[in-house]
Design a protein around this motif. Structure first.
Motif, mmCIF file in Angstrom:
data_model
loop_
_atom_site.group_PDB
_atom_site.id
_atom_site.type_symbol
_atom_site.label_atom_id
_atom_site.label_comp_id
_atom_site.label_asym_id
_atom_site.label_seq_id
_atom_site.Cartn_x
_atom_site.Cartn_y
_atom_site.Cartn_z
ATOM 1 N N ALA A 16 4.360 22.666 19.467
ATOM 2 C CA ALA A 16 4.971 23.938 19.811
ATOM 3 C C ALA A 16 6.132 23.673 20.769
ATOM 4 N N LEU A 17 7.095 22.866 20.331
ATOM 5 C CA LEU A 17 8.221 22.511 21.180
ATOM 6 C C LEU A 17 9.431 23.365 20.836
ATOM 7 N N GLN A 18 10.112 23.819 21.857
ATOM 8 C CA GLN A 18 11.365 24.543 21.689
ATOM 9 C C GLN A 18 12.496 23.545 21.875
ATOM 10 N N VAL A 19 13.410 23.471 20.927
ATOM 11 C CA VAL A 19 14.500 22.498 20.964
ATOM 12 C C VAL A 19 15.814 23.233 21.160
ATOM 13 N N SER A 20 16.677 22.671 22.008
ATOM 14 C CA SER A 20 17.987 23.253 22.246
ATOM 15 C C SER A 20 18.975 22.146 22.609
ATOM 16 N N TYR A 21 20.246 22.495 22.720
ATOM 17 C CA TYR A 21 21.265 21.511 23.051
ATOM 18 C C TYR A 21 22.466 22.190 23.694
ATOM 19 N N ASN A 65 -3.084 28.350 33.460
ATOM 20 C CA ASN A 65 -2.321 27.205 33.938
ATOM 21 C C ASN A 65 -2.215 26.166 32.831
ATOM 22 N N TYR A 66 -1.027 25.589 32.687
ATOM 23 C CA TYR A 66 -0.819 24.558 31.677
ATOM 24 C C TYR A 66 0.314 23.647 32.122
ATOM 25 N N GLN A 67 0.489 22.554 31.395
ATOM 26 C CA GLN A 67 1.574 21.630 31.679
ATOM 27 C C GLN A 67 2.594 21.695 30.551
ATOM 28 N N GLU A 68 3.864 21.768 30.938
ATOM 29 C CA GLU A 68 4.956 21.795 29.977
ATOM 30 C C GLU A 68 5.668 20.445 30.023
ATOM 31 N N SER A 69 5.794 19.811 28.880
ATOM 32 C CA SER A 69 6.490 18.531 28.784
ATOM 33 C C SER A 69 7.913 18.764 28.331
ATOM 34 N N ARG A 70 8.820 17.919 28.833
ATOM 35 C CA ARG A 70 10.214 17.985 28.398
ATOM 36 C C ARG A 70 10.682 16.595 28.000
ATOM 37 N N PHE A 71 11.354 16.530 26.859
ATOM 38 C CA PHE A 71 12.013 15.323 26.387
ATOM 39 C C PHE A 71 13.507 15.637 26.414
ATOM 40 N N ILE A 72 14.273 14.839 27.129
ATOM 41 C CA ILE A 72 15.688 15.132 27.329
ATOM 42 C C ILE A 72 16.520 13.929 26.893
ATOM 43 N N LEU A 73 17.558 14.176 26.087
ATOM 44 C CA LEU A 73 18.520 13.150 25.694
ATOM 45 C C LEU A 73 19.887 13.539 26.236
ATOM 46 N N ASN A 74 20.478 12.647 27.010
ATOM 47 C CA ASN A 74 21.825 12.838 27.528
ATOM 48 C C ASN A 74 22.725 11.800 26.875
ATOM 49 N N ILE A 75 23.849 12.238 26.323
ATOM 50 C CA ILE A 75 24.776 11.315 25.681
ATOM 51 C C ILE A 75 26.066 11.296 26.499
ATOM 52 N N TYR A 76 26.444 10.081 26.900
ATOM 53 C CA TYR A 76 27.620 9.873 27.737
ATOM 54 C C TYR A 76 28.693 9.133 26.952
ATOM 55 N N GLN A 77 29.950 9.461 27.247
ATOM 56 C CA GLN A 77 31.069 8.720 26.674
ATOM 57 C C GLN A 77 31.262 7.472 27.526
ATOM 58 N N TRP A 112 17.361 18.775 24.299
ATOM 59 C CA TRP A 112 16.047 18.711 24.919
ATOM 60 C C TRP A 112 15.024 19.470 24.087
ATOM 61 N N ALA A 113 13.784 19.053 24.265
ATOM 62 C CA ALA A 113 12.643 19.742 23.654
ATOM 63 C C ALA A 113 11.641 19.979 24.771
ATOM 64 N N MET A 141 12.393 13.279 18.648
ATOM 65 C CA MET A 141 13.767 12.797 18.822
ATOM 66 C C MET A 141 14.646 13.236 17.650
ATOM 67 N N SER A 142 14.090 13.246 16.460
ATOM 68 C CA SER A 142 14.825 13.711 15.283
ATOM 69 C C SER A 142 15.175 15.187 15.416
ATOM 70 N N ASP A 143 14.232 15.988 15.905
ATOM 71 C CA ASP A 143 14.495 17.415 16.114
ATOM 72 C C ASP A 143 15.582 17.628 17.158
ATOM 73 N N ILE A 144 15.537 16.860 18.245
ATOM 74 C CA ILE A 144 16.540 17.007 19.297
ATOM 75 C C ILE A 144 17.921 16.619 18.771
ATOM 76 N N LEU A 145 18.006 15.512 18.041
ATOM 77 C CA LEU A 145 19.297 15.008 17.558
ATOM 78 C C LEU A 145 19.766 15.660 16.259
ATOM 79 N N ARG A 146 19.022 16.604 15.759
ATOM 80 C CA ARG A 146 19.378 17.253 14.493
ATOM 81 C C ARG A 146 20.788 17.853 14.548
#
Length: 191
Positions: A27-32, A128-140, A151-152, A173-178
């Protein structure tokens, strides 16, 4: 009669498989977000590393999970046509994870026309629950400025098998980079 039994068995197997797939889905929400002044389609080479300034979560940020995340990002980027170049990449993909404690408050109003006589009817409960975040930062690479971030976030149920963990990380990671663009057709013409 045999045909009916076969049909019932195959339908039962399909239903069980569908339930298992739905139970395993995250149940991850993905955005960019991205820098609109940069042409993201101009890049062809990349390298992957963990984010420099981050607090390491003891579970999600473990050495095992950092390796899984790095491998998954490499696999997804290469499937999009990018070429790994550790010496002179055009973009650097940095990843990080964290876990935040969250609380959800629920209110169940059970008022009726006669509640004014008997008293309230509002039940409040907290969860009460724990929310996990996966974050990808792309730098030039040449300016070291962030040009894209994905992020998801959501509740992540830990998979039970090694293969399940790796496929969950790869799918995330595929969902984030979609939304990150694919490399141009001449990606492999450079040496």
């Amino acid at each position: 009669m045999k045909n009916i039994m076969k049909l019932m068995k195959s339908a039962g197997v399909s239903v069980v498989a569908g339930v298992l797939i739905m139970a395993c889905s995250q149940a991850l929400q993905v955005s960019y977000d991205y820098d609109s002044s940069v042409n993201l389609k101009q890049f062809k080479t990349f390298k992957v590393e963990s984010e420099h300034n981050m607090e390491t979560d003891p579970l999600l940020g473990s050495e095992l999970n950092r390796r899984r995340l790095g491998d998954a990002v490499v696999e997804v980027m290469e499937s999009k046509g990018y070429k790994m170049d550790k010496q002179n990449p055009e973009i650097i993909v940095r990843f990080m994870t964290d876990v935040k404690d969250r609380q959800q408050v629920r209110s169940n109003n059970s008022y009726s026309p006669y509640m004014w006589w008997y008293g309230g009817g509002n039940n409040i409960s907290t969860y009460n629950y724990q929310e996990s975040r996966f974050i990808l930062n792309i730098y030039q690479k040449n300016s070291d400025r962030m040009i894209w971030q994905g992020w998801a976030s959501g509740k992540v149920k830990a998979p039970t098998k090694k293969d399940d963990r790796e496929s969950m990380v790869k799918n995330t990671m595929s969902d984030i980079l979609r939304t990150f663009p694919e490399a141009t057709l001449d990606t492999y013409s450079r040496k």
